[in-house]
Structures are given as C-alpha cells and as structure tokens.
Design a protein around this motif. Structure first.
Motif, mmCIF file in Angstrom:
data_model
loop_
_atom_site.group_PDB
_atom_site.id
_atom_site.type_symbol
_atom_site.label_atom_id
_atom_site.label_comp_id
_atom_site.label_asym_id
_atom_site.label_seq_id
_atom_site.Cartn_x
_atom_site.Cartn_y
_atom_site.Cartn_z
ATOM 1 N N ALA A 86 0.842 -1.204 0.000
ATOM 2 C CA ALA A 86 0.000 0.000 0.000
ATOM 3 C C ALA A 86 0.874 1.250 0.000
ATOM 4 C CB ALA A 86 -0.916 -0.011 1.209
ATOM 5 N N ARG A 87 0.434 2.277 -0.722
ATOM 6 C CA ARG A 87 1.203 3.515 -0.832
ATOM 7 C C ARG A 87 0.313 4.716 -0.525
ATOM 8 N NH1 ARG A 87 4.372 0.272 -0.497
ATOM 9 N NH2 ARG A 87 6.065 -0.344 -1.902
ATOM 10 N N GLU A 88 0.912 5.734 0.126
ATOM 11 C CA GLU A 88 0.163 6.936 0.484
ATOM 12 C C GLU A 88 -0.117 7.828 -0.721
ATOM 13 O OE1 GLU A 88 1.696 9.126 3.726
ATOM 14 O OE2 GLU A 88 1.715 7.430 5.132
ATOM 15 N N GLU A 89 0.717 7.750 -1.753
ATOM 16 C CA GLU A 89 0.495 8.588 -2.931
ATOM 17 C C GLU A 89 -0.854 8.257 -3.560
ATOM 18 O OE1 GLU A 89 4.735 8.033 -2.132
ATOM 19 O OE2 GLU A 89 3.124 6.619 -2.556
ATOM 20 N N MET A 90 -1.610 9.285 -3.915
ATOM 21 C CA MET A 90 -2.898 9.063 -4.551
ATOM 22 C C MET A 90 -2.718 8.802 -6.047
ATOM 23 S SD MET A 90 -5.685 11.541 -2.716
ATOM 24 C CE MET A 90 -6.019 11.394 -0.959
ATOM 25 N N HIS A 91 -3.639 8.053 -6.600
ATOM 26 C CA HIS A 91 -3.637 7.774 -8.024
ATOM 27 C C HIS A 91 -5.082 7.814 -8.514
ATOM 28 C CE1 HIS A 91 -4.765 3.873 -6.357
ATOM 29 N NE2 HIS A 91 -5.244 3.558 -7.558
ATOM 30 N N GLN A 92 -5.283 7.731 -9.815
ATOM 31 C CA GLN A 92 -6.628 7.747 -10.371
ATOM 32 C C GLN A 92 -6.654 6.947 -11.662
ATOM 33 O OE1 GLN A 92 -6.146 12.082 -10.551
ATOM 34 N NE2 GLN A 92 -7.036 11.995 -12.617
ATOM 35 N N HIS A 93 -7.863 6.585 -12.100
ATOM 36 C CA HIS A 93 -8.061 5.834 -13.334
ATOM 37 C C HIS A 93 -9.019 6.610 -14.231
ATOM 38 C CE1 HIS A 93 -6.148 2.279 -11.525
ATOM 39 N NE2 HIS A 93 -6.827 2.578 -10.431
ATOM 40 N N ASP A 94 -8.928 6.351 -15.524
ATOM 41 C CA ASP A 94 -9.813 7.051 -16.462
ATOM 42 C C ASP A 94 -11.165 6.371 -16.609
ATOM 43 O OD1 ASP A 94 -9.138 4.787 -17.863
ATOM 44 O OD2 ASP A 94 -8.374 5.835 -19.637
ATOM 45 N N ARG A 95 -11.451 5.409 -15.726
ATOM 46 C CA ARG A 95 -12.725 4.694 -15.700
ATOM 47 C C ARG A 95 -12.980 4.230 -14.273
ATOM 48 N NH1 ARG A 95 -10.920 0.778 -20.194
ATOM 49 N NH2 ARG A 95 -9.670 2.631 -20.652
ATOM 50 N N PRO A 96 -14.207 3.852 -13.927
ATOM 51 C CA PRO A 96 -14.463 3.415 -12.552
ATOM 52 C C PRO A 96 -13.639 2.181 -12.199
ATOM 53 C CG PRO A 96 -16.520 3.814 -13.734
ATOM 54 C CD PRO A 96 -15.433 3.850 -14.759
ATOM 55 N N SER A 97 -13.227 2.103 -10.943
ATOM 56 C CA SER A 97 -12.507 0.938 -10.436
ATOM 57 C C SER A 97 -13.215 0.436 -9.188
ATOM 58 C CB SER A 97 -11.044 1.271 -10.142
ATOM 59 O OG SER A 97 -10.951 2.330 -9.197
ATOM 60 N N VAL A 98 -12.879 -0.775 -8.778
ATOM 61 C CA VAL A 98 -13.574 -1.413 -7.657
ATOM 62 C C VAL A 98 -12.557 -1.956 -6.665
ATOM 63 C CG1 VAL A 98 -15.059 -3.340 -6.990
ATOM 64 C CG2 VAL A 98 -15.617 -1.993 -9.012
ATOM 65 N N LEU A 99 -12.831 -1.736 -5.372
ATOM 66 C CA LEU A 99 -12.005 -2.249 -4.282
ATOM 67 C C LEU A 99 -12.826 -3.226 -3.462
ATOM 68 C CD1 LEU A 99 -10.414 1.125 -3.093
ATOM 69 C CD2 LEU A 99 -9.451 -0.532 -4.706
ATOM 70 N N MET A 100 -12.252 -4.430 -3.214
ATOM 71 C CA MET A 100 -12.941 -5.466 -2.445
ATOM 72 C C MET A 100 -11.976 -6.087 -1.440
ATOM 73 S SD MET A 100 -15.338 -7.398 -5.289
ATOM 74 C CE MET A 100 -14.010 -7.734 -6.440
ATOM 75 N N PRO A 101 -12.033 -5.679 -0.162
ATOM 76 C CA PRO A 101 -11.144 -6.257 0.844
ATOM 77 C C PRO A 101 -11.410 -7.749 1.042
ATOM 78 C CG PRO A 101 -12.093 -4.194 1.632
ATOM 79 C CD PRO A 101 -12.842 -4.581 0.388
#
Length: 316
Positions: free
Chosen positions: A244-259
């Motif tokens: 895991a990294r503190e730097e923020m990032h972004q995508h040009d489309r929706p993304s999904v996070l699932m713990p």
C-alpha cells in the motif's frame, strides 16, 4: 465532485430465485447477489445495487454447507475469489473432468467454453465474490442439458427470453415465448473437457502465494502481464499492507475495491471511508484516491479495473 459508492456486506440484498436450479434439491438454498451491473440473473426479483456500467459485473454467491451451483457456462470471463468458507469448483459436461478446492482469498479464473459449478464444502455459510466480463456479462447463462431437465421436474421453466417461470406458482410461458432449447449433441461438442492441470495450472492462484508477491508493489493477478496471463476485459490486482502507498492515483474509468483481509481506509480529496471484507467500493473515474490499512494485522484487498480488451474468451 463524485465520491465513491460502497455496498456494505451487511446491506447486501439476496435473491433465492435467481437461476433455473432454485428449486432443485441440493441447489435450492443458494443466495445470489448482484452488486455492480445487471449480472446474469434470470429472475425479476434480483436486486441490483449499482447500475453504473464499469466494463464488468460484480456479484456474489452465498451458500450453506453442501449447497451447490449447477453446471453452466458463460461467453465471457468468470473469476471468483473466496471471501469465506471452503469451496469445491468442478467442471466438465457432467462435472467430473476435474475439481479444485479453494480457501479464503484464493482466486480462480475459469476458462470460457467449459461447463463449471461450485459447492460450499465447509462447515458454515460461505461466500464467493464473482467478476464477470463485459457490461452485459455475455448475455446470460448456458446451462448443461440435465440442469434444465431437472429444473423442469421441480417446477421451473426457462424461456428462450432468458426469464424464469415457476409452474408451482401457476406461471406459464407467455404467448409466443418458447422454452429455452436444450443444447444439441453437436453444440455440446464445442464445450471442452479440460484437465485439472489445464484449469488449475493456468487459472488458480493461492492467496498466500499472491500475498508474498505483493511485498513491494501490488501483485498483478490477472492481466496481460499478470501471474494469470489473460485479457478478459479487466485487470485484477492484489494489494497488501506492505504494498500500500500513500500517494494518490486515479483511473480514467471506474474501479472497484474489495477487501479480503483486514480493514482499509480509502482516502480522496475531502473525504475518506473504511471498508472491510465483504464490502464493495466503486471508485469514480478520475478521482484521486489511495487505500491504506486502518488497523493492525493482516490486510489485503482486490482491485478491479476494466481494460480496452474485448470481454471475450479467456486466453489459454
């Protein structure tokens, strides 16, 4: 600014009549969940939590011990990871070409063009999370002939329009709608009988192995350069505490996070939210964000984002 949308595990709305085997003994205790996208449910009762297109669908299956999902196939990718419980995945025309057991966090990318099913072989209620390729998930489910025949014996008929009709409730096929035809022998010949080595060696990865690879950066699980080399229309990464990294990032489309392990705090400009195993977070396109473990202990989550590849047959 649009912010992430989270579907909480405790707020998932199940459907117990989603598929043709909903009355068939041994399969009649299933709960199906459609989290993102319309999925492949055959029931008008199915609740969809997030309708926004992502380039893929997210769903889940919850089953008590010894409950199984009947043999079926899809035209696009079908990927599962185990959220809880112990699961047996099996495949082939009669489900006896091969099988594999998966535990929490393990992932399987099932090749297209084969019949597959799964069963909870644990001792408690279990859940698996599913990723289906494409916004329309390939147009539905293709059932092995015996599944359609068994369902008819227990009151459920699937119309060629892809909708279920329950004769036990007095429902009949609408005028002009015929029953879904059973696959012919010639059509069945197109479905492969893959060996355990072909399916497991190519498409199964164990959680502990992936976590070990995710020490310095996220492990690319599925993708053109992934440890499962495939281009199903989306990529899957596993992120752990150490990657895991503190730097923020972004995508040009929706993304999904699932713990899958631990609690994670997702941060974006002006806000944050904690998600836990069983939760599904949709992050809007172009929103800067990061995800960091919020408590001590083991932490891992799956990250899914669409690609420009067609959501067609899996590579193998």
């Amino acid at each position: 600014m649009t912010i992430p949308t989270t579907v909480r595990y405790g707020e998932l709305i199940p459907c117990k009549t989603a598929f043709i085997d909903a009355h068939t003994p041994g399969s009649d205790q299933k709960e199906n969940f459609t989290i993102i996208g319309g999925g492949v449910s055959e029931s008008a009762d199915q609740h969809v939590h997030i309708n926004e297109p992502h380039g893929f669908n997210i769903g889940a299956a919850g089953q008590p011990p010894r409950c199984r999902n009947s043999l079926h196939s899809h035209r696009t990718a079908e990927v599962f990871f185990v959220l809880s419980g112990r699961w047996r995945f099996f495949w082939g025309r009669w489900g006896d070409a091969g099988e594999v057991l998966l535990e929490q966090g393990d992932i399987i990318n099932i090749p297209t063009g084969i019949f597959r099913g799964f069963e909870n072989v644990g001792t408690d209620y279990g859940m698996i999370m599913a990723i289906l390729g494409g916004d329309d998930a390939g147009g539905g489910v293709i059932w092995a002939p015996q599944v359609i025949e068994d369902a008819r014996d227990h009151g459920l008929v699937l119309g060629e329009n892809g909708k279920l009709y329950d004769t036990k409730k007095g429902q009949t096929l609408p005028e002009g709608v015929k029953p879904m035809p059973v696959l012919t022998d010639d059509e069945l010949g197109a479905f492969e009988e893959l060996t355990p080595m072909q399916v497991v060696g190519w498409g199964v990865r164990r959680y502990n192995d992936m976590a070990a690879l995710a020490k310095d950066r996220a492990c690319k699980v599925i993708g053109e350069t992934g440890i499962i080399r495939d281009k199903p229309g989306f990529e899957v990464d596993l992120l752990t505490r150490s990657s895991a990294r503190e730097e923020m990032h972004q995508h040009d489309r929706p993304s999904v996070l699932m713990p899958v392990r631990g609690h994670w705090r997702v941060n974006w400009p002006g806000g944050s939210e904690v998600i836990a195993p069983g939760d599904t977070m949709s992050v809007p396109a172009d929103l800067p964000h990061n995800a960091l473990p919020s408590m001590t202990g083991e932490a891992a989550l799956y990250h899914v984002v669409a690609t420009d590849d067609p959501a067609g047959p899996s590579m193998r």
